[in-house]
Structures are given as structure tokens and as C-alpha cells.
Design a protein around this motif. Structure first.
Motif, mmCIF file in Angstrom:
data_model
loop_
_atom_site.group_PDB
_atom_site.id
_atom_site.type_symbol
_atom_site.label_atom_id
_atom_site.label_comp_id
_atom_site.label_asym_id
_atom_site.label_seq_id
_atom_site.Cartn_x
_atom_site.Cartn_y
_atom_site.Cartn_z
ATOM 1 N N VAL A 37 10.325 5.521 -0.206
ATOM 2 C CA VAL A 37 10.123 6.398 -1.365
ATOM 3 C C VAL A 37 11.398 7.190 -1.662
ATOM 4 O O VAL A 37 11.854 7.272 -2.813
ATOM 5 N N ALA A 83 10.137 8.362 -10.202
ATOM 6 C CA ALA A 83 9.042 8.842 -9.350
ATOM 7 C C ALA A 83 7.735 8.088 -9.588
ATOM 8 O O ALA A 83 7.139 7.588 -8.624
ATOM 9 N N PRO A 84 7.266 7.945 -10.850
ATOM 10 C CA PRO A 84 6.006 7.209 -11.008
ATOM 11 C C PRO A 84 6.112 5.761 -10.564
ATOM 12 O O PRO A 84 5.171 5.199 -10.010
ATOM 13 N N VAL A 87 5.929 5.586 -6.688
ATOM 14 C CA VAL A 87 4.561 5.815 -6.200
ATOM 15 C C VAL A 87 3.681 4.614 -6.545
ATOM 16 O O VAL A 87 2.878 4.154 -5.727
ATOM 17 N N LEU A 90 4.395 1.845 -4.140
ATOM 18 C CA LEU A 90 3.789 2.123 -2.837
ATOM 19 C C LEU A 90 2.305 1.748 -2.857
ATOM 20 O O LEU A 90 1.808 1.078 -1.945
ATOM 21 N N LEU A 91 1.613 2.159 -3.906
ATOM 22 C CA LEU A 91 0.174 1.881 -3.988
ATOM 23 C C LEU A 91 -0.093 0.383 -4.164
ATOM 24 O O LEU A 91 -0.916 -0.206 -3.465
ATOM 25 N N TRP A 218 2.974 8.247 -15.358
ATOM 26 C CA TRP A 218 1.976 8.504 -14.325
ATOM 27 C C TRP A 218 0.610 7.941 -14.668
ATOM 28 O O TRP A 218 -0.291 7.979 -13.828
ATOM 29 N N VAL A 221 -0.578 5.244 -12.275
ATOM 30 C CA VAL A 221 -0.860 5.787 -10.945
ATOM 31 C C VAL A 221 -2.245 6.428 -10.931
ATOM 32 O O VAL A 221 -3.039 6.219 -10.013
ATOM 33 N N ALA A 225 -5.283 5.203 -8.476
ATOM 34 C CA ALA A 225 -5.529 6.052 -7.300
ATOM 35 C C ALA A 225 -6.975 5.998 -6.779
ATOM 36 O O ALA A 225 -7.167 5.802 -5.564
ATOM 37 N N VAL A 319 8.284 -1.137 -2.648
ATOM 38 C CA VAL A 319 9.202 -0.119 -3.167
ATOM 39 C C VAL A 319 10.651 -0.591 -2.987
ATOM 40 O O VAL A 319 11.474 -0.471 -3.897
#
Lengths: 358, 322
Positions: A37, A83-84, A87, A90-91, A218, A221, A225, A319
């Protein structure tokens, strides 16, 4: 850990090394995910001094107030674009690898991956239909493409599940796989037909199919989530049952377990997670197949290790590959699916050879 | 896992060239009615002189065009009444006889069913040209040209082939005159303005090496996408990274995805990080017609006119503030 474990009923089951999640590996997995990250925030086609990015990160923490010296557009790049995406990577990577591990466990088949039961084909058809029909174009409240892909993926899995299991009998794993293959072929045929009938949308459809970590902020995300949480929780709670299932249906049943029910719950959770991941990112191949194998080679076959570590290393892997997708041909982008296979395949072969020599 | 990954650059390039796509139409029934059912009309964009068609035996009277750009050229030079059928994407000018025929997935039988004496295509897909030649049909393969003189040459070739040589020459002269006038209207600048031409919302763009890029170069603009495909490996159609675009901060943004992908100046501004762009703040986001910005027919003049108008407006605002 010894070579023998004791399961919930107090029965001794022979199990190879790594029957419990070792703290060292857990810490390693978390460190890999966090490290990826941070790297993902540092690196990109636009070079921004890593020190300033760190200051900017610290500045976002409560109480701390530092001037990172980043320009407005650099700040937008770090927070709105990188950043978005990090993340999301990663998800998506975690979900694909974790559900891949679960699929491989349930089917006891090394070639199983999250797309085995038609998720890819169903999502592809759903997305294609949404793109060519242009529903919701320009409305902008909810992007219909991920929603349609998600529904398509779940319909495909449900169809394969119903066709592959017969009422009153415990359908075998192989009939389920074959049903999945048939459903996937059928849906792919429909998808290709729809796509050919709407050649004007070809570029958009292909762009979706190739897979990408979207740049739309975002929103994705947030969509992903809740499913990610559900999938991680259920699969983490199922690791013991998966280990028992690994010895075979009959043996598991003689230990008082109901293999069909376990399969249903695990496949349901894994499919939900994979469908959500595919819905927001398109079809990113390889991660769901290879990451669980690498984890298994390194840490042992118990699902107590393989499932949680697949989530962590899968996320980290995606990532890192996305960093490559963004930077290798900067300022042009590469499709991330190309990178996952290009980096992943040789790495996997290396692990495979080392494993067989040992 | 997924088919045709290798084909993607090819498909992207074809789709971007824009015009030559369409549906397969095996169900098309052959027409045996006479040709020239469409009355001759002079296209509004390019007023040519009155149509005095040379009726010789050699002049084709049953033309099938599978190329939207060629269709626009044929109608602009007054050969419209010789056109019998055009592909599904040749819907300009409105009087073009649109059919289900496809230039993207050409069906030789469906084309032969029209009993054409000339078939014009932009791409030889699935060996359609040799298939048509085997059926004894004259074909003209007119690939997407690399530059504007290529467009002029195609117009003149079509004029010659259809008996409209004079109209074709006039059209080319008019286009040249208009383009010269437009270029002359651009004020001199110390540093050229920069631009980004968007093909879709995944940030696919064009470099200066493409036909589209050449139009912008005529207006004196510098392309921010050139850095993304310096050696032409992406065929001049690279996919840009969003953060690069935010950092490059072009003066002008041209959206050629208003139809395909329903993009607009508002939807562009709503993308994460894009509200920081100077072009967004200054209102220099221009919504183009996807078709005009992807075909190489007579309407390239309209395209250049839009580009020049936007450039001059941005240039005036720039010098006014600095």
C-alpha cells in the motif's frame, strides 16, 4: 506443530505441517499488504517525493498537522487517484486469491479458481448488456455496469450450482465443475453474440473484459467493502471445516460433517466475494489461481494458513502488479491482467521447482 | 482465461478508426429494383455545382459503400444517386441508403445480393475483397489515410471512378481553401497550447502520428499523449494514466466520446482529481461529435473549424489574463 491435529470432535486427523496460522506468517502477510500500500502511494507515472507523501499521510492522521509541501495537483494525485486505486487493488486481489483458495479446497482440484463456476462469463455478459444498452448513461447516480456484472456473476454461479447438484443426492464435485464449464460456455457464447451485434461498443466491452483497477474514485471501494467483509468473515470461520473436507467426502461425513452443506456455505461466500471483485475490476486472471498455490507451497496445506494468507498476499500481489501497470510504460497504462500473468507465471514456476526439489 | 487478449490492440485501433464497424446482416434480402431511387441532392456542408452526371456505360450505377467516410465523400461529390446501399454506420448524410450491411463483419453473399457494380470498403476484413472479386465485382479498398492529402486523393479517386471528376476537384479545392483560411485565423503564440483528445472514458487517446493528431497539429496545438507512445508501438492510440493527465494539465480537452460513452464536460469534471485541471476550471472542455472526430471524409473541415475556434478562444483568454 506436529503432524497430527485434533479436530472439534476430539478425533485425531493426520495433517501435514502448518495446521495452525503461524504468527510469523500472519505478521509477514500484514507487512506485505501494508508495504504494498505504501509503495502504491509512492510510485506512479508522476514522480512525487516519497518523503512528502509520508508527511501527507501523517498530516491526515488526527491531531497531527504538517505541511507536506505537495502542490494541489500532487495532492489530488495521491488522494483522489492513487489511494482509492491502491485500496481497491488490495480488496480485489485479496478476494480473488482468498476465494480461489476456497474453491481449490472445496473441489480438491489444483486447477480451480474463482471463475470455475461461470462467474467470469456471467459478469462479462452482465457488463456487456449494460454497456451496449447504455442504461444509466450520464445519470451518474449508480454506475449500472458493476451492478449488472455482479448480478450476472451470481446468476451464473447459482445456475451452475442448481444444474450441478441433484436433489436428494450429494452431487459430486466433478458434476458441479462440469455444470460450471457448460454454464460458462453458454454465457460466453451469448456475450460474444451481443458484443458482435453492437460493434460500436466493442472498445468499451473489451476494456471491461481486460480488467482494470478503475480510476473512478472511492465509489468502487464502497461498493466492494460490504461483500469483502462478508466473504472474509465466512471463509475465515470455515477453515477448520475445509481442512476436514480435504480428507474426502465420505471420511468427512464419517466425522459427523455434512460435506454438501459446507460446500454450499464456502462456495457461496467465495462466489459472493469473487463476484463483487469482478464487478468493480473486470476479469483479472491468474491471481485467484496462483496466489493460493504459492501460499500453500510456502506455508503448508492447512486452510488455517492458506485462506487468511491468500487474502493478505493476494491483496499485496495485485497492488504491486498495479504499480507495474501504471509505471512500466508510463505515461501509458498497461492492462493489469497482462502484468499479473507476466510476473506471476515465472514466479510460480520458480516456487514449483523449488518445492519439488525440497 | 480470456480470449483474444492479443487481438486487443488491433480491435482498439479498428474501433478507434471509428467508422468501419457494424452488424452482421445475413438476413438482408437481395434487391432487384432499379438503382437511383434516391434523388440527387447536394450535401449541405459542401455546396458543389449542379450535378451533371456523365452517363457513360463505364460509370457505376449500383455502388455499395461499406465505409462511412467513403459514403460521405460519394454524396459530397454528387455521386449519391448512384449509391444503392451503404453499411449500418453510414448514416451521414441522412439521405444515404442505410442497410444492415457491415464493413466490420462483411458478408460477401449479402453484398453480392445487391448486385453492385462497385463496392467501396475501408478495410479488407475476412478476405472480403478477394471474395467480391471472385464474384466479378469491382472493388475500391480505401484504407484510413495517414494525412489530409490522403483524404483529398481518395475524394479524387472516387470522383474519377463515379464520373464526378470535376465535382471532386472542386470539393478538394474548397476544403483546401477553408482549411487555409482557418489556419490563417490562428494568432501567433510564444508557447503552443497543449491538448488531450479523449477516445473513451478509460483515457484512450491519440498521438500526433495519427490522422486525428494531424488535424490538431494544423491548429498549432501540442499533444500531451505523445509521450505515452513515442515509438508508435501502441499504433498511435495509447491509454493514458490518469495521474499523468492531471500532472500534464492540458490547456484544452476534446471529448470524442460524447456518444459512445455518454461523456460530457460535466462528467469529466466529476472524475476524481479532474476538478484540478486548468481546462476544466477555464471551461476549455470541448464536446465533439464522435463521428466527425473519427472519419476522414469532407467533414474534417468541420472538425478543424471546431478545434480552431476552441484554440482561438483559449488563446485569447490566456493572453488576456497573463
Amino acid at each position: 506443530m506436529g503432524a497430527v491435529a485434533v479436530d472439534e470432535q476430539g478425533l485425531r486427523v493426520a495433517l501435514p505441517r502448518g495446521t495452525r496460522l503461524e504468527t510469523g506468517w500472519l505478521v509477514g502477510g500484514i507487512a506485505a499488504a501494508l508495504g504494498a500500500v505504501v509503495l502504491g502511494l509512492w510510485l506512479g507515472p508522476v514522480s512525487i517525493p516519497p518523503g512528502r507523501v509520508m508527511l501527507e499521510l501523517l498530516d491526515r492522521l488526527p491531531v497531527i498537522d504538517i505541511d507536506s509541501g505537495l502542490s494541489v495537483s500532487d495532492r489530488a494525485i495521491v488522494w483522489d487517484l492513487r489511494a482509492p486505486r491502491v485500496v481497491l487493488g488490495l480488496l480485489v486481489g485479496g478476494l480473488l486469491a482468498g476465494s480461489g483458495a476456497a474453491y481449490q479446497g472445496v473441489f480438491r482440484n489444483p486447477l480451480a479458481d474463482p471463475y470455475l463456476l461461470g462467474i467470469a462469463a456471467g459478469a462479462g455478459l452482465g457488463a456487456t448488456l449494460a454497456i451496449v444498452s447504455g442504461v444509466g448513461d450520464g445519470i451518474g447516480v449508480v454506475d449500472p455496469v458493476p451492478l449488472a456484472a455482479f448480478v450476472g456473476a451470481l446468476v451464473a454461479v447459482a445456475a451452475a450450482g442448481m444444474l450441478g447438484t441433484r436433489r436428494g443426492r450429494s452431487g459430486t464435485a466433478s458434476t458441479l465443475i462440469l455444470a460450471g464449464v457448460a454454464v460458462a460456455s453458454f454465457l460466453t457464447a451469448v456475450q460474444t453474440y451481443v458484443q458482435q451485434r453492437h460493434a460500436e461498443s466493442l472498445r468499451q466491452v473489451y476494456s471491461w473484459l481486460l480488467g482494470r483497477l478503475s480510476t473512478s474514485g472511492w465509489g468502487e471501494v464502497g461498493l466492494l467493502a460490504p461483500y469483502a467483509v462478508a466473504c472474509v468473515v465466512v471463509l475465515t470461520l470455515s477453515v477448520g471445516a475445509l481442512d476436514v473436507l480435504a480428507v474426502g467426502d465420505d471420511e468427512a461425513a464419517s466425522l459427523g460433517m455434512r460435506p454438501r452443506r459446507v460446500r454450499l456455505v464456502v462456495l457461496g461466500a467465495a462466489s459472493l466475494g469473487a463476484a463483487a471483485a469482478v464487478a468493480v475490476s473486470g476479469l483479472i486472471g491468474f491471481v485467484g489461481l496462483i496466489v493460493p498455490h504459492v501460499v500453500r507451497r510456502l506455508t503448508g496445506v492447512s486452510h488455517r494458513q492458506v485462506i487468511p494468507l491468500s487474502f493478505l498476499f493476494g491483496g499485496a500481489f495485485l497492488v504491486l502488479t498495479d504499480i507495474a501497470a501504471r509505471t512500466v510504460q508510463a505515461p501509458a497504462e498497461l492492462p493489469i491482467g497482462v502484468i499479473t500473468a507476466f510476473i506471476g507465471a515465472p514466479f510460480f514456476l520458480l516456487i514449483l521447482r523449488r518445492g519439488s526439489e525440497a | 482465461m480470456l480470449r483474444a487478449r492479443k487481438l486487443v490492440p488491433v480491435i482498439v485501433a479498428i474501433a478507434m478508426l471509428g467508422a468501419a464497424c457494424g452488424d452482421d446482416a445475413p438476413e438482408t434480402t437481395p434487391q432487384t429494383t432499379s438503382s437511383a431511387t434516391v434523388p440527387s441532392e447536394v450535401p449541405s456542408t459542401e455546396p458543389t455545382q449542379t450535378t451533371e452526371t456523365v452517363e457513360t456505360a463505364d460509370v457505376p450505377q449500383r455502388i455499395v459503400s461499406l465505409s462511412p467516410s467513403a459514403t460521405e465523400m460519394l454524396f459530397a461529390i454528387g455521386a449519391g444517386d448512384q449509391v444503392l446501399a451503404v453499411d449500418a454506420f453510414s448514416y451521414f448524410p441522412p439521405e444515404a441508403p442505410v442497410t444492415e450491411l457491415s464493413g466490420f463483419q462483411p458478408n460477401v453473399e449479402a453484398i453480392v445480393g445487391y448486385d453492385p457494380d462497385l463496392v467501396v470498403l475501408s478495410d479488407d476484413i475476412d478476405d472480403v475483397v478477394s471474395g467480391l472479386q471472385a464474384a466479378g465485382i469491382t472493388t475500391m479498398l480505401m484504407n484510413a489515410p495517414v494525412d489530409i492529402p490522403g483524404t483529398y486523393a481518395q475524394i479524387e479517386q472516387l470522383g474519377e471512378a463515379t464520373g464526378h471528376t470535376a465535382e471532386a476537384t472542386d470539393l478538394v479545392e474548397q476544403m483546401q481553401t477553408t482549411i487555409d483560411r482557418l489556419i490563417a485565423s490562428i494568432p501567433e503564440r510564444e508557447t503552443p497550447l497543449t491538448y488531450y483528445h479523449e477516445l473513451d472514458d478509460q483515457l484512450y487517446s491519440v498521438t500526433s502520428k495519427t490522422f486525428i493528431g494531424e488535424i490538431y497539429a494544423l491548429a498549432g496545438l501540442t499533444n500531451v499523449a505523445d509521450a505515452a507512445d513515442p515509438d508508435g508501438a501502441a499504433g498511435g492510440y495509447p491509454q493514458l494514466s490518469a495521474e499523468y493527465l492531471v500532472d500534464a494539465d492540458p490547456d484544452l480537452i476534446f471529448l470524442a466520446d460524447t456518444v459512445c460513452c455518454a461523456q460530457s464536460a460535466a462528467s469529466l469534471a466529476a472524475r476524481p482529481g479532474f476538478d484540478q485541471l486548468s481546462a476544466v476550471k477555464a471551461g476549455n472542455v470541448i464536446e465533439l461529435d464522435d463521428d466527425i472526430a473519427s472519419r476522414w471524409g469532407p467533414r474534417i473541415v468541420d472538425f478543424l473549424e471546431t478545434v480552431v475556434a476552441a484554440t482561438n478562444a483559449a488563446s485569447a483568454a490566456d493572453t488576456g489574463t497573463s
